[in-house]
Design a protein around this motif. Structure first.
Motif, PDB file in Angstrom:
ATOM      1  N   LEU A 100      39.259  57.931  35.967  1.00 30.94           N
ATOM      2  CA  LEU A 100      39.563  56.394  35.429  1.00 30.94           C
ATOM      3  C   LEU A 100      39.350  55.038  36.251  1.00 30.94           C
ATOM      4  O   LEU A 100      38.666  54.156  35.851  1.00 30.94           O
ATOM      5  CB  LEU A 100      40.797  56.492  34.709  1.00 30.94           C
ATOM      6  CG  LEU A 100      41.441  55.347  33.929  1.00 30.94           C
ATOM      7  CD1 LEU A 100      40.339  54.703  32.856  1.00 30.94           C
ATOM      8  CD2 LEU A 100      42.683  55.257  33.376  1.00 30.94           C
ATOM      9  N   LEU A 101      39.720  55.258  37.475  1.00 31.92           N
ATOM     10  CA  LEU A 101      39.812  54.347  38.145  1.00 31.92           C
ATOM     11  C   LEU A 101      38.316  53.965  38.854  1.00 31.92           C
ATOM     12  O   LEU A 101      37.985  52.865  39.084  1.00 31.92           O
ATOM     13  CB  LEU A 101      40.773  54.539  39.569  1.00 31.92           C
ATOM     14  CG  LEU A 101      42.274  54.532  39.261  1.00 31.92           C
ATOM     15  CD1 LEU A 101      43.077  54.875  40.425  1.00 31.92           C
ATOM     16  CD2 LEU A 101      42.780  53.367  38.823  1.00 31.92           C
ATOM     17  N   ILE A 106      33.619  50.651  38.340  1.00 33.86           N
ATOM     18  CA  ILE A 106      31.861  50.554  38.054  1.00 33.86           C
ATOM     19  C   ILE A 106      31.800  49.519  36.901  1.00 33.86           C
ATOM     20  O   ILE A 106      30.587  48.901  36.672  1.00 33.86           O
ATOM     21  CB  ILE A 106      31.508  51.889  37.692  1.00 33.86           C
ATOM     22  CG1 ILE A 106      31.345  52.620  39.010  1.00 33.86           C
ATOM     23  CG2 ILE A 106      29.885  51.746  37.469  1.00 33.86           C
ATOM     24  CD1 ILE A 106      31.217  54.180  38.864  1.00 33.86           C
ATOM     25  N   VAL A 107      32.702  49.556  35.876  1.00 36.61           N
ATOM     26  CA  VAL A 107      32.540  48.644  34.861  1.00 36.61           C
ATOM     27  C   VAL A 107      31.763  47.207  34.898  1.00 36.61           C
ATOM     28  O   VAL A 107      30.850  46.957  34.338  1.00 36.61           O
ATOM     29  CB  VAL A 107      33.762  48.394  33.954  1.00 36.61           C
ATOM     30  CG1 VAL A 107      33.687  47.485  32.928  1.00 36.61           C
ATOM     31  CG2 VAL A 107      34.037  49.716  33.112  1.00 36.61           C
ATOM     32  N   ARG A 116      29.052  36.908  35.596  1.00 30.61           N
ATOM     33  CA  ARG A 116      30.633  37.150  36.573  1.00 30.61           C
ATOM     34  C   ARG A 116      30.863  35.827  37.322  1.00 30.61           C
ATOM     35  O   ARG A 116      32.056  35.390  37.492  1.00 30.61           O
ATOM     36  CB  ARG A 116      30.745  38.258  37.398  1.00 30.61           C
ATOM     37  CG  ARG A 116      30.480  39.411  35.998  1.00 30.61           C
ATOM     38  CD  ARG A 116      30.755  40.706  37.196  1.00 30.61           C
ATOM     39  NE  ARG A 116      29.561  41.233  37.515  1.00 30.61           N
ATOM     40  CZ  ARG A 116      29.346  42.103  38.662  1.00 30.61           C
ATOM     41  NH1 ARG A 116      30.430  42.288  39.481  1.00 30.61           N
ATOM     42  NH2 ARG A 116      28.219  42.368  38.972  1.00 30.61           N
ATOM     43  N   THR A 117      29.806  35.360  37.779  1.00 33.10           N
ATOM     44  CA  THR A 117      30.084  34.002  38.780  1.00 33.10           C
ATOM     45  C   THR A 117      30.491  33.018  37.806  1.00 33.10           C
ATOM     46  O   THR A 117      31.286  32.048  38.243  1.00 33.10           O
ATOM     47  CB  THR A 117      28.621  34.058  39.526  1.00 33.10           C
ATOM     48  OG1 THR A 117      28.275  34.759  40.279  1.00 33.10           O
ATOM     49  CG2 THR A 117      29.080  32.626  40.443  1.00 33.10           C
ATOM     50  N   TYR A 118      29.783  32.828  36.660  1.00 29.37           N
ATOM     51  CA  TYR A 118      30.368  31.503  35.787  1.00 29.37           C
ATOM     52  C   TYR A 118      31.386  31.962  35.286  1.00 29.37           C
ATOM     53  O   TYR A 118      32.346  30.989  35.191  1.00 29.37           O
ATOM     54  CB  TYR A 118      29.264  31.395  34.599  1.00 29.37           C
ATOM     55  CG  TYR A 118      28.060  30.688  34.836  1.00 29.37           C
ATOM     56  CD1 TYR A 118      28.257  29.318  34.709  1.00 29.37           C
ATOM     57  CD2 TYR A 118      26.847  31.363  34.797  1.00 29.37           C
ATOM     58  CE1 TYR A 118      26.974  28.497  34.953  1.00 29.37           C
ATOM     59  CE2 TYR A 118      25.692  30.517  35.290  1.00 29.37           C
ATOM     60  CZ  TYR A 118      25.930  29.235  35.353  1.00 29.37           C
ATOM     61  OH  TYR A 118      24.814  28.354  35.295  1.00 29.37           O
ATOM     62  N   LEU A 162      32.778  44.125  46.109  1.00 33.15           N
ATOM     63  CA  LEU A 162      33.948  45.238  46.672  1.00 33.15           C
ATOM     64  C   LEU A 162      33.479  46.372  46.108  1.00 33.15           C
ATOM     65  O   LEU A 162      33.866  47.605  46.885  1.00 33.15           O
ATOM     66  CB  LEU A 162      35.238  44.362  46.002  1.00 33.15           C
ATOM     67  CG  LEU A 162      36.483  45.338  46.325  1.00 33.15           C
ATOM     68  CD1 LEU A 162      36.521  45.457  47.874  1.00 33.15           C
ATOM     69  CD2 LEU A 162      37.661  44.875  45.804  1.00 33.15           C
ATOM     70  N   PRO A 163      32.981  46.782  44.983  1.00 37.34           N
ATOM     71  CA  PRO A 163      32.709  48.037  44.496  1.00 37.34           C
ATOM     72  C   PRO A 163      31.721  48.694  45.625  1.00 37.34           C
ATOM     73  O   PRO A 163      31.829  49.973  45.735  1.00 37.34           O
ATOM     74  CB  PRO A 163      31.866  48.172  43.363  1.00 37.34           C
ATOM     75  CG  PRO A 163      32.551  46.738  42.909  1.00 37.34           C
ATOM     76  CD  PRO A 163      32.866  45.785  43.907  1.00 37.34           C
TER      77      PRO A 163
END
Length: 283
Positions: A100-101, A106-107, A116-118, A162-163
């Motif tokens: 799950l983590l 990865i999601v 994601r930056t916006y 980070l991932p």
């Protein structure tokens, strides 16, 4: 020739053709363009010149390059400091919780990094979620300037990259022999000494892999600096884009690209040698 061998050679042939056409040739074209002369009308004049590389010594561009390296190093260190404990804690969970983590990590890859930056702009703006939340809690009286700062660029880089640090670290920590930790505990070793002499050397390949996977992309994510950093927090990717699309100085843009590729090649060489030294130390 067997069908399996035919399939193998066909696959290798297609892969080689793809790499030659879309990796080798474009990079050779960029390399060749960096030694030519800029022309206002034709963009590139086929006249050999080293002017583009001479401009790299300009303090303005050297400052941007050093600032890019600084931001990439800080981002890598933060990702390592956050990612190592996170990977270790995930490894201590049960298998279903681990799955799950890892899924949650990865999601974000399902969404484009530009989007994601916006989203970070919505969070960090003067009227963003973070400032409104702090003001509602009474922690601050007026909005804090978070946008168009160096901290905003670093925060966004850490969030996106980070991932790439957690996943390699989780892989090596998962394979860490538990018997080594038990033996160190039985011999009276402290947790700090066990980490320094047992855990860290065995997980070093994952650390090196994660640092490379974070550091290299951090140098070129120019859109993050555009959207969150402003004119004072440029990356080398911003200069390359501006030289190609705005100034129309293709040879200089190509020289900057070649320099960045050369820097990445040196980092990959250092990674290869570090991995060889680690394997030699284990044997």
């Amino acid at each position: 020739m067997k069908v399996r061998d035919k399939f193998k050679w066909l696959s290798l042939g297609l892969l080689t053709t793809w790499l030659v056409l879309f990796v080798l040739f474009p990079n050779l074209m960029v390399l060749a363009a960096s030694f030519l002369t800029s022309d206002v009308k034709e963009l590139i004049r086929p006249e050999f010149s080293l002017d583009s590389y001479a401009k790299l010594a300009d303090p303005l561009y050297a400052k941007v390059l050093l600032h890019s390296l600084y931001l990439a190093v800080v981002t890598t260190l933060i990702c390592l400091l956050v990612g190592y404990p996170a990977a270790w804690l995930i490894n201590t969970c049960s298998k279903p919780v681990q799955g799950l983590l890892l899924f949650l990590i990865i999601v974000p890859f399902w969404t484009n990094s530009l989007i994601r930056t916006y989203a970070m702009k919505v969070i960090l703006g003067n009227r963003g979620i973070l400032n409104k939340g702090l003001m509602e809690l009474g922690i601050i009286d007026a909005p804090i300037r978070l946008m168009y700062t160096e901290a905003a660029v670093i925060l966004a880089l850490v969030y996106i990259l980070l991932p790439f640090m957690i996943l390699p670290l989780f892989g090596v920590i998962e394979k860490l022999p538990k018997s080594y930790l038990e033996a160190a505990r039985d011999l009276g070793s402290t947790k700090l000494y066990t980490f320094r002499r047992v855990v860290w050397p065995l997980t070093l390949p994952g650390v090196i892999s994660g640092c490379v996977l974070v550091f290299l992309p951090a140098l070129g994510m120019f859109y993050i600096a555009d959207l969150l950093g402003g004119a004072g927090n440029l990356l080398i990717g911003n200069i390359i884009r501006d030289q190609i699309l705005v100034a129309r100085n293709w040879p200089f843009g190509a020289a900057l690209s070649v320099s960045l590729i050369g820097l990445m090649a040196l980092l990959l060489l250092a990674y290869y040698r570090a991995m060889k030294a680690t394997e030699g130390a284990k044997s």
